[in-house]
Design a protein around this motif. Structure first.
Motif, short mmCIF file in Angstrom:
data_model
loop_
_atom_site.label_atom_id
_atom_site.label_comp_id
_atom_site.label_asym_id
_atom_site.label_seq_id
_atom_site.Cartn_x
_atom_site.Cartn_y
_atom_site.Cartn_z
N PRO A 37 0.80 -1.23 0.00
CA PRO A 37 0.00 0.00 0.00
C PRO A 37 0.83 1.28 0.00
N THR A 38 1.96 1.29 0.70
CA THR A 38 2.80 2.50 0.70
C THR A 38 3.37 2.77 -0.69
N SER A 39 3.75 1.72 -1.40
CA SER A 39 4.26 1.90 -2.77
C SER A 39 3.14 2.37 -3.69
N ALA A 40 1.96 1.77 -3.54
CA ALA A 40 0.81 2.18 -4.37
C ALA A 40 0.46 3.65 -4.09
N SER A 41 0.60 4.08 -2.85
CA SER A 41 0.34 5.48 -2.50
C SER A 41 1.35 6.40 -3.18
N THR A 42 2.60 6.00 -3.19
CA THR A 42 3.64 6.79 -3.86
C THR A 42 3.37 6.86 -5.36
N HIS A 43 2.95 5.75 -5.95
CA HIS A 43 2.64 5.73 -7.38
C HIS A 43 1.46 6.64 -7.69
N LEU A 44 0.47 6.63 -6.82
CA LEU A 44 -0.69 7.49 -7.01
C LEU A 44 -0.28 8.95 -6.98
N ALA A 45 0.57 9.31 -6.01
CA ALA A 45 1.04 10.70 -5.92
C ALA A 45 1.84 11.07 -7.17
N ALA A 46 2.67 10.16 -7.66
CA ALA A 46 3.46 10.43 -8.86
C ALA A 46 2.55 10.61 -10.08
N ALA A 47 1.51 9.80 -10.17
CA ALA A 47 0.56 9.92 -11.29
C ALA A 47 -0.13 11.28 -11.25
N VAL A 48 -0.53 11.72 -10.06
CA VAL A 48 -1.21 13.01 -9.92
C VAL A 48 -0.26 14.16 -10.31
N VAL A 49 0.99 14.09 -9.84
CA VAL A 49 1.96 15.13 -10.19
C VAL A 49 2.17 15.14 -11.71
N GLY A 50 2.32 13.97 -12.30
CA GLY A 50 2.50 13.88 -13.76
C GLY A 50 1.30 14.44 -14.52
N LEU A 51 0.11 14.15 -14.03
CA LEU A 51 -1.09 14.68 -14.67
C LEU A 51 -1.15 16.20 -14.58
N HIS A 52 -0.82 16.73 -13.39
CA HIS A 52 -0.80 18.19 -13.22
C HIS A 52 0.20 18.83 -14.18
N ARG A 53 1.37 18.24 -14.31
CA ARG A 53 2.40 18.81 -15.20
C ARG A 53 1.97 18.79 -16.65
#
Length: 195
Positions: free
Chosen positions: A41-57
């Motif tokens: 779950p901690t890795s999935a949470s990190t991936h989710l945050a990275a996806a959101v940052v990538g989407l924002h960019r």
């Protein structure tokens, strides 16, 4: 991870909805690794945050409520895994040692980025840095003195204070942190001018 999920689900990459964020969290936690095994779950949470940052960019709109829903679903999954007795992830990291430090120093390429990584790794080892400490360093946080380096390091997880880590010149051809820092700064100035 986001691109793979969107391709499999036939969803547009730049449209992050609450449902797609919750779904990608589930796919990542259930079978996200290339091996088909689910991430912790901690890795999935990190991936989710990275996806959101990538989407924002890339100009996509992602609401805080949509992210919160996905995080809540992830927390629910973490509880279910604990209840089922399933542990994921690598577990406790092995402590660093001199042989490992030498191997890391040898693996750094002969590039500016390689010199930077070598300097950060060697100095971080000598002042027992946490993983996020070197990433937060600024040029002004490192001072060269006749006896070595003084690095102003943020200390504490909740209250931030600064401690001065002192690193002396050291012997050993491959793992000399002060020499690695000097080599990095010299190369940086030669390639990009004074910073």
């Amino acid at each position: 991870m986001w691109q793979r999920f969107c391709a499999e689900a036939h969803l547009p990459e730049l449209e992050a909805t609450r449902g797609s964020l919750v779904a990608v969290r589930g796919v990542d936690a259930a079978r996200g690794q290339q091996s088909g095994k689910g991430y912790a779950p901690t890795s999935a949470s990190t991936h989710l945050a990275a996806a959101v940052v990538g989407l924002h960019r890339r100009g996509a709109k992602v609401s805080g409520d949509d992210q919160a829903e996905a995080r809540a679903a992830l927390e629910g999954l973490a509880v279910k895994l604990l209840q089922a007795g399933e542990r994921r992830g690598r577990g406790q990291a092995v402590g660093g040692d001199i042989d490992g430090l030498r191997a890391i120093a040898r693996a750094c390429p002969d590039t500016l980025a390689g010199d930077r990584d070598k300097a950060l790794t060697l100095t971080g080892f000598h002042y027992a840095s946490r993983s996020q400490d070197p990433a937060g360093l600024l040029t002004g946080d490192v001072t060269l003195h006749p006896r070595g380096l003084v690095i102003a390091v943020l200390a504490g997880k909740t209250k931030h204070s600064v401690r001065n880590a002192k690193i002396r010149y050291a012997d050993g051809a491959e793992i000399r942190p002060v020499r690695a820092y000097i080599a990095y700064r010299t190369r940086l100035v030669a390639e990009h001018g004074e910073q």
